[in-house]
Design an enzyme around this catalytic site. Structure first.
Site, PDB file in Angstrom:
ATOM      1  N   ARG A 265      36.008  51.266  43.181  1.00 49.05           N
ATOM      2  CA  ARG A 265      35.613  50.490  42.012  1.00 49.05           C
ATOM      3  C   ARG A 265      34.125  50.196  42.129  1.00 49.05           C
ATOM      4  O   ARG A 265      33.674  49.700  43.170  1.00 49.05           O
ATOM      5  CB  ARG A 265      36.431  49.180  41.971  1.00 49.05           C
ATOM      6  CG  ARG A 265      36.152  48.256  40.799  1.00 49.05           C
ATOM      7  CD  ARG A 265      36.644  48.789  39.462  1.00 49.05           C
ATOM      8  NE  ARG A 265      38.018  49.211  39.487  1.00 49.05           N
ATOM      9  CZ  ARG A 265      38.405  50.496  39.324  1.00 49.05           C
ATOM     10  NH1 ARG A 265      37.518  51.457  39.104  1.00 49.05           N
ATOM     11  NH2 ARG A 265      39.684  50.816  39.363  1.00 49.05           N
TER      12      ARG A 265
ATOM     13  N   GLU B  11      31.660  47.530  37.586  1.00 46.12           N
ATOM     14  CA  GLU B  11      32.958  47.256  36.953  1.00 46.12           C
ATOM     15  C   GLU B  11      33.844  46.354  37.826  1.00 46.12           C
ATOM     16  O   GLU B  11      35.062  46.423  37.768  1.00 46.12           O
ATOM     17  CB  GLU B  11      33.665  48.573  36.591  1.00 46.12           C
ATOM     18  CG  GLU B  11      32.883  49.344  35.542  1.00 46.12           C
ATOM     19  CD  GLU B  11      33.719  50.265  34.652  1.00 46.12           C
ATOM     20  OE1 GLU B  11      34.952  50.169  34.642  1.00 46.12           O
ATOM     21  OE2 GLU B  11      33.091  51.087  33.956  1.00 46.12           O
TER      22      GLU B  11
ATOM     23  N   HIS C  32      36.873  48.771  32.992  1.00 48.29           N
ATOM     24  CA  HIS C  32      37.066  47.357  33.351  1.00 48.29           C
ATOM     25  C   HIS C  32      35.953  46.523  32.752  1.00 48.29           C
ATOM     26  O   HIS C  32      34.780  46.884  32.870  1.00 48.29           O
ATOM     27  CB  HIS C  32      37.036  47.163  34.866  1.00 48.29           C
ATOM     28  CG  HIS C  32      37.857  48.175  35.582  1.00 48.29           C
ATOM     29  ND1 HIS C  32      37.425  49.468  35.770  1.00 48.29           N
ATOM     30  CD2 HIS C  32      39.091  48.107  36.109  1.00 48.29           C
ATOM     31  CE1 HIS C  32      38.359  50.151  36.374  1.00 48.29           C
ATOM     32  NE2 HIS C  32      39.385  49.363  36.596  1.00 48.29           N
TER      33      HIS C  32
ATOM     34  N   LYS D 266      43.469  53.820  31.744  1.00 47.20           N
ATOM     35  CA  LYS D 266      43.630  52.431  32.227  1.00 47.20           C
ATOM     36  C   LYS D 266      42.518  51.527  31.710  1.00 47.20           C
ATOM     37  O   LYS D 266      41.336  51.868  31.802  1.00 47.20           O
ATOM     38  CB  LYS D 266      43.634  52.398  33.754  1.00 47.20           C
ATOM     39  CG  LYS D 266      43.897  50.992  34.285  1.00 47.20           C
ATOM     40  CD  LYS D 266      44.034  50.964  35.784  1.00 47.20           C
ATOM     41  CE  LYS D 266      42.678  50.977  36.420  1.00 47.20           C
ATOM     42  NZ  LYS D 266      42.729  50.872  37.866  1.00 47.20           N
TER      43      LYS D 266
ATOM     44  N   SER E 218      43.028  42.181  44.773  1.00 47.65           N
ATOM     45  CA  SER E 218      41.811  42.945  44.516  1.00 47.65           C
ATOM     46  C   SER E 218      41.182  42.540  43.190  1.00 47.65           C
ATOM     47  O   SER E 218      40.123  43.039  42.832  1.00 47.65           O
ATOM     48  CB  SER E 218      42.112  44.448  44.509  1.00 47.65           C
ATOM     49  OG  SER E 218      43.002  44.773  43.459  1.00 47.65           O
TER      50      SER E 218
END
Ligand SMILES: O=C1C[C@@](O)(C(=O)O)C[C@@H](O)[C@@H]1O
Length: 258
Positions: free
Chosen positions: A85, A89, A147, A174, A235
């Protein structure tokens, strides 16, 4: 139409029931990671997510592969989603660039140490193409993700994010957002339901933080194929323990299947 589950190496996650439960691994070194993988796998999520941006040895590809072997052995056969990640984001700051990160994905995948790949759709095109080719060559589902750790984009933008992932060649789309109100959570669930009906691929979504917690248990009803739950450490904000998520999801499934 029933939303589709994510299929990994020929098997639908969670036996095809939505949502599959994924537990993140966030340890910083190989010893801790192996221990975390063993402890979390024993809680029987449907898969593990290795959040490699937490791993401090990230700049050393050999060290990452060696750690990956230990995670694989400790995972007790559970599929492993490999995720870097980006800081942009909501992930950790890391000392390597996009090309090196894509190289890590290649190293792990070519050794058969991971089963699904998460890649951010907002990243540079060259690496996205590289990771997409890798996923295709290895037969690994590619999750293209987005995200927003600050807000929830408007409805048109949410719809566009899911659709964009599909257009870019995702096997799974996602979207994770931060709600500022219950209306935002409601909109995220609505966008998820629509995307799950409009797109030919599975979708995953979650609203983060306290306000969004409800989305982590009811998201499957709205078409989300997977939810993240805590085995060892969270997370992202708002994740709940695996047992709580399993119990809530099972209660919803019992109620809705009569
Ligand atoms: O993208 C996601 C979803 C997530 O951010 C969550 O809110 O559960 C947790 C991350 O580890 C994962 O990669």
């Amino acid at each position: 139409m029933q939303p589709s589950p994510i299929v990994v190496r020929g098997h639908p996650l969670a036996g095809g029931r939505l949502p599959a439960v994924c537990a993140p691994l966030v340890a910083r070194d190989a010893d801790a990671l192996e221990a975390e993988a063993r402890t979390v796998a024993a809680l029987q999520p449907d898969l593990l997510e290795w959040r490699v941006d937490f791993f401090t040895g990230l700049a050393d590809a050999q060290a990452v592969v060696a750690a990956g072997r230990r995670v694989r052995a400790a995972a007790q056969g559970l599929p492993i989603l490999f995720t870097r990640r980006s800081h942009r984001e909501g992930g950790q700051s890391i000392p390597i660039g996009e090309a090196e990160v894509a190289g890590l994905y290649e190293a792990l995948a070519s050794q058969g140490l991971v089963d699904l790949l998460d890649w951010e759709m907002s990243g540079p095109e060259a690496e996205l193409a590289r990771v997409r080719a890798l996923a295709r060559a290895r037969g690994l589902p590619l999750v293209l993700s987005f995200h927003d750790f600050h807000r929830t984009p408007d409805d048109a933008a949410l719809r566009e994010r899911f659709a964009h992932a599909h257009a870019l060649g995702a096997d799974v789309a996602k979207v994770a957002v931060m709600p500022q109100s219950l209306e935002d959570v409601h909109r995220l669930l609505g966008a998820t339901l629509r995307a799950s009906r409009e797109l030919p691929i599975p979708v995953i979504s979650m609203a983060m933080g306290e306000l969004g917690a409800v989305s982590r248990v009811c998201g499957g009803v709205f078409g989300s194929a997977l939810t993240f739950a805590v085995g060892g450490a969270a997370s992202a904000p708002g994740q709940m323990p695996i047992a709580d998520v399993r119990a809530a999801v099972a209660a919803l499934q019992r109620a809705s299947s009569g």
